[in-house]
Design a protein around this motif. Structure first.
Motif, PDB file in Angstrom:
ATOM      1  N   UNK A  97       0.820  -1.086  -0.083  1.00  0.00           N
ATOM      2  CA  UNK A  97       0.034  -0.430  -0.049  1.00  0.00           C
ATOM      3  C   UNK A  97       0.842   0.887   0.055  1.00  0.00           C
ATOM      4  N   UNK A  98       2.013   1.650   1.279  1.00  0.00           N
ATOM      5  CA  UNK A  98       2.971   2.719   1.376  1.00  0.00           C
ATOM      6  C   UNK A  98       3.182   3.154  -0.465  1.00  0.00           C
ATOM      7  N   UNK A  99       3.946   2.400  -0.883  1.00  0.00           N
ATOM      8  CA  UNK A  99       4.921   2.662  -2.017  1.00  0.00           C
ATOM      9  C   UNK A  99       3.388   2.978  -3.202  1.00  0.00           C
ATOM     10  N   UNK A 100       2.583   1.983  -3.029  1.00  0.00           N
ATOM     11  CA  UNK A 100       1.230   2.738  -4.490  1.00  0.00           C
ATOM     12  C   UNK A 100       0.503   3.930  -4.083  1.00  0.00           C
ATOM     13  N   UNK A 101       0.659   4.108  -2.560  1.00  0.00           N
ATOM     14  CA  UNK A 101      -0.179   5.783  -2.259  1.00  0.00           C
ATOM     15  C   UNK A 101       1.276   6.712  -3.253  1.00  0.00           C
ATOM     16  N   UNK A 102       1.835   6.480  -2.952  1.00  0.00           N
ATOM     17  CA  UNK A 102       3.695   7.685  -2.783  1.00  0.00           C
ATOM     18  C   UNK A 102       3.066   7.380  -4.544  1.00  0.00           C
ATOM     19  N   UNK A 103       2.952   6.343  -5.545  1.00  0.00           N
ATOM     20  CA  UNK A 103       3.308   6.595  -6.751  1.00  0.00           C
ATOM     21  C   UNK A 103       2.141   7.103  -7.367  1.00  0.00           C
ATOM     22  N   UNK A 104       0.717   6.896  -6.784  1.00  0.00           N
ATOM     23  CA  UNK A 104      -0.517   8.370  -7.196  1.00  0.00           C
ATOM     24  C   UNK A 104      -0.540   9.237  -6.940  1.00  0.00           C
TER      25      UNK A 104
ATOM     26  N   UNK B 271       1.843   7.645   3.985  1.00  0.00           N
ATOM     27  CA  UNK B 271       2.440   6.181   4.614  1.00  0.00           C
ATOM     28  C   UNK B 271       0.711   5.470   4.656  1.00  0.00           C
ATOM     29  N   UNK B 272       0.644   3.482   4.872  1.00  0.00           N
ATOM     30  CA  UNK B 272      -0.021   2.848   4.667  1.00  0.00           C
ATOM     31  C   UNK B 272      -1.447   3.378   5.856  1.00  0.00           C
ATOM     32  N   UNK B 273      -1.402   4.311   7.072  1.00  0.00           N
ATOM     33  CA  UNK B 273      -2.595   5.447   7.432  1.00  0.00           C
ATOM     34  C   UNK B 273      -3.394   6.412   6.337  1.00  0.00           C
ATOM     35  N   UNK B 274      -2.658   6.617   6.304  1.00  0.00           N
ATOM     36  CA  UNK B 274      -2.956   7.831   5.069  1.00  0.00           C
ATOM     37  C   UNK B 274      -3.983   7.155   3.807  1.00  0.00           C
ATOM     38  N   UNK B 275      -4.803   7.763   3.362  1.00  0.00           N
ATOM     39  CA  UNK B 275      -5.831   7.967   2.942  1.00  0.00           C
ATOM     40  C   UNK B 275      -5.455   8.089   0.950  1.00  0.00           C
ATOM     41  N   UNK B 276      -6.678   7.874   0.163  1.00  0.00           N
ATOM     42  CA  UNK B 276      -6.554   7.985  -0.984  1.00  0.00           C
ATOM     43  C   UNK B 276      -7.078  10.166  -0.813  1.00  0.00           C
ATOM     44  N   UNK B 277      -8.577   9.960  -0.655  1.00  0.00           N
ATOM     45  CA  UNK B 277      -8.981  11.255  -0.051  1.00  0.00           C
ATOM     46  C   UNK B 277      -7.838  12.297   0.175  1.00  0.00           C
ATOM     47  N   UNK B 278      -6.908  11.919   1.356  1.00  0.00           N
ATOM     48  CA  UNK B 278      -5.591  12.728   1.890  1.00  0.00           C
ATOM     49  C   UNK B 278      -4.746  12.972   0.485  1.00  0.00           C
ATOM     50  N   UNK B 279      -4.417  12.343  -0.085  1.00  0.00           N
ATOM     51  CA  UNK B 279      -3.747  12.609  -1.533  1.00  0.00           C
ATOM     52  C   UNK B 279      -4.633  13.294  -2.814  1.00  0.00           C
ATOM     53  N   UNK B 280      -5.564  13.222  -3.027  1.00  0.00           N
ATOM     54  CA  UNK B 280      -6.399  13.990  -3.059  1.00  0.00           C
ATOM     55  C   UNK B 280      -6.468  15.709  -2.441  1.00  0.00           C
ATOM     56  N   UNK B 281      -7.141  15.803  -1.430  1.00  0.00           N
ATOM     57  CA  UNK B 281      -6.513  17.470  -0.662  1.00  0.00           C
ATOM     58  C   UNK B 281      -5.587  17.292  -0.841  1.00  0.00           C
ATOM     59  N   UNK B 282      -4.231  16.359  -1.423  1.00  0.00           N
ATOM     60  CA  UNK B 282      -2.743  17.316  -0.969  1.00  0.00           C
ATOM     61  C   UNK B 282      -2.588  18.217  -2.820  1.00  0.00           C
ATOM     62  N   UNK B 283      -2.559  17.134  -2.871  1.00  0.00           N
ATOM     63  CA  UNK B 283      -2.999  17.500  -4.750  1.00  0.00           C
ATOM     64  C   UNK B 283      -3.480  18.699  -4.908  1.00  0.00           C
ATOM     65  N   UNK B 284      -4.948  18.580  -4.768  1.00  0.00           N
ATOM     66  CA  UNK B 284      -5.574  19.616  -5.061  1.00  0.00           C
ATOM     67  C   UNK B 284      -5.001  21.265  -4.064  1.00  0.00           C
ATOM     68  N   UNK B 285      -5.075  21.159  -3.079  1.00  0.00           N
ATOM     69  CA  UNK B 285      -3.883  22.208  -2.015  1.00  0.00           C
ATOM     70  C   UNK B 285      -2.885  22.596  -3.644  1.00  0.00           C
ATOM     71  N   UNK B 286      -2.470  21.968  -3.423  1.00  0.00           N
ATOM     72  CA  UNK B 286      -0.643  22.329  -4.768  1.00  0.00           C
ATOM     73  C   UNK B 286      -1.239  22.909  -5.937  1.00  0.00           C
TER      74      UNK B 286
END
Length: 394
Positions: A294-301, A374-389
Motif C-alpha cells: 500500500x505505501x509505495x502505491x500511495x506514493x506512486x499515485x 504511509x499506509x494509514x493515509x487515505x486516497x482522500x488525503x492524496x486528493x486533498x494534497x494534490x488539490x492544495x498544490x
C-alpha cells in the motif's frame, strides 16, 4: 491486501488534526507505542529506573525478538541504538581501516554517512570511491561490481532509500556481489524499514542500520543495528565498547560478549526501547507485506497526480520508486511552500541541497519539498494534497 483503515486511523491520534505526509521524517506514533512509553515512565517514577527495567525485562527483551522477526534474523543479531546515524557510526568504528583502504559507496548515500566517510579519509587516509549512476538515476550495479573486483574495498556501503528522493537502490543485487567476493557490506535501511519487507539474508549484508521514528512509527531516539553472525564471529566491535558489550576480566584485559549487545551502551532509555518494541509489533500485526504493497502505491499515485499540475517539477528518478515524493513548484521557494502547506494542515519536509550534494547538483536545484504518505493515509488525503498544490500553483 485489505487494511482496516478506520481502526488504524482511530489508533493514530494525529490523523484527526492534519494530513501527515512527513513519514520519511517521523511517522505518527500509534496509540500502543505512546501507551507503552507512558506506562513505563510512570513505573520509573513509582519504583525507580533500575527497578522498573527489571520488572519489565521480558518486554525489553521483546524488542530484540520483534526486530529480529522483522528482519528475518535472531534476537542475538540486534543491538538497540539511539538513532540510525549512531548505528551506522558504530558499524564503521568497528572496521580497522588502514591508509589506502577503500570504501565503495554511491552518490546517493545519506549526508551523515558521506560526512563520516570523509572524516575517515581525513583521519586514516581511506579512499572514498563513488560508483557512477545510471542515466535514469540510481547506482549502476554492474559498475559497482566492477569496482568491487578492481579495488577490493575494505567496505561496501549503500543507502537503500536515499532521504532526498523516491529512489530505491538495488541493495540485494549489490549484496550478492559482496558475498561472491567476500566483501564487508553495510546497508543503511533508515527509510526502508517499516516501508518494505526486509530480509537480511536476502540482502547479504554484514551490518544494517535503521531508525524507529520514520516508517516504523516508533519514538524519536530509537534505532537499531543488525550485525551478521559472520561479522560477530569475526570479532567486529565498536571502537568505544563499554560494559554492555564487554566483560572486564583482568587488570589489562576485557572479553567481548558473543552477541550484538557488544555494539550497545549499557545506559539507554528503557521507555524508548519499549516504545520501539511496540511499534515493531504493531507493524508486524498490520502486516509488512500489506504495508509494502500500500505505501509505495500511495506514493506512486501522489507522484503521478502532482506531475499533472502545471508548474510542478517531479525530481524523483530511478527505475524503482518508493513512497517518498520530491518536487518543486514554480513561483515558490521550497521553504515557503513547506510553511504554507503546514499552515493548511499538511505536514511535509524540506530537503536542502547540502543534504544531497551530488543529486541536487545534477538536478540543478537548491532545495525541494518532500512528501511521504504511509499506509494509514487515505486516497482522500492524496486528493486533498494534490488539490492544495493545484490551488497554490494558480
Amino acid at each position: 491486501m485489505d487494511l482496516d483503515l478506520d481502526r488504524l486511523r482511530s489508533e493514530t491520534p494525529g490523523c484527526a488534526h492534519r494530513i501527515h505526509f512527513n513519514n520519511a521524517g517521523a511517522g505518527l506514533m500509534p496509540a500502543p507505542v505512546l501507551e507503552a512509553m507512558t506506562q513505563h515512565l510512570e513505573l520509573e517514577a513509582e519504583l525507580g529506573g533500575y527497578e522498573a527495567a527489571e520488572v519489565r525485562s521480558e518486554a525489553v527483551d521483546d524488542f530484540y525478538a520483534a526486530t529480529g522477526q522483522l528482519l528475518g534474523c535472531q534476537a542475538r543479531n540486534i543491538a538497540f541504538t539511539p538513532n540510525a546515524t549512531d548505528a551506522f557510526a558504530r558499524a564503521l568504528s568497528s572496521i580497522p581501516f588502514d591508509r589506502g583502504d577503500a570504501i565503495l559507496t554511491t552518490r546517493d548515500d545519506y549526508i551523515s554517512n558521506q560526512i563520516a566517510f570523509f572524516s575517515l579519509r581525513k583521519r586514516f587516509g581511506v579512499d572514498i570511491v563513488h560508483a557512477p549512476n545510471l542515466p535514469e538515476g540510481g547506482v549502476d550495479a554492474d559498475e559497482m561490481a566492477r569496482l568491487m573486483r578492481e579495488r577490493r574495498p575494505r567496505l561496501v556501503a549503500a543507502t537503500h532509500i536515499p532521504t532526498n528522493s523516491g529512489l530505491v537502490q538495488p541493495v540485494a543485487q549489490i549484496g550478492r556481489q559482496c558475498r561472491e567476493l567476500e566483501l564487508l557490506y553495510l546497508v543503511d535501511a533508515c527509510q526502508s524499514v517499516g516501508q518494505y519487507v526486509l530480509d537480511v539474508e536476502q540482502l547479504g549484508c554484514d551490518f544494517l542500520s535503521a531508525t524507529g521514528r520514520k516508517f516504523l512509527r516508533g519514538p524519536r531516539g530509537s534505532g537499531f543495528l543488525y550485525i551478521s553472525d559472520r561479522a560477530l564471529a569475526a570479532g567486529y566491535e565498536p571502537l568505544f565498547i563499554d560494559m554492555q558489550g564487554a566483560r572486564w576480566i583482568g587488570f589489562e584485559q576485557y572479553e567481548q560478549v558473543e552477541t550484538a549487545a557488544r555494539f550497545e551502551d549499557w545506559e539507554f532509555s528503557y521507555a524508548t526501547v519499549l516504545g520501539a518494541a511496540a511499534a515493531t509489533r504493531y507493524a508486524l500485526g498490520v502486516g509488512i507485506e500489506a504495508i509494502a504493497e500500500r505505501t509505495p502505491a500511495l506514493g506512486s499515485d501522489l507522484r503521478d497526480r502532482l506531475a499533472e499540475v502545471d508548474g510542478v517539477r517531479i525530481l524523483d528518478r530511478g527505475s524503482e520508486r518508493c513512497a517518498i515524493v520530491t518536487f518543486k513548484l514554480g513561483g515558490w521557494t521550497s521553504e515557503a511552500l513547506v510553511h504554507e502547506l503546514r499552515r493548511r494542515g499538511i505536514n511535509s519536509s524540506l530537503s536542502a541541497r547540502e543534504h544531497a550534494l551530488y543529486d541536487f547538483t545534477d538536478k540543478e536545484v537548491d532545495a525541494c519539498v518532500r512528501l511521504s504518505p504511509h499506509y494509514y493515509n487515505t486516497e482522500r488525503e492524496v486528493d486533498d494534497v494534490v488539490a492544495t498544490v493545484l490551488d497554490l500553483a494558480v
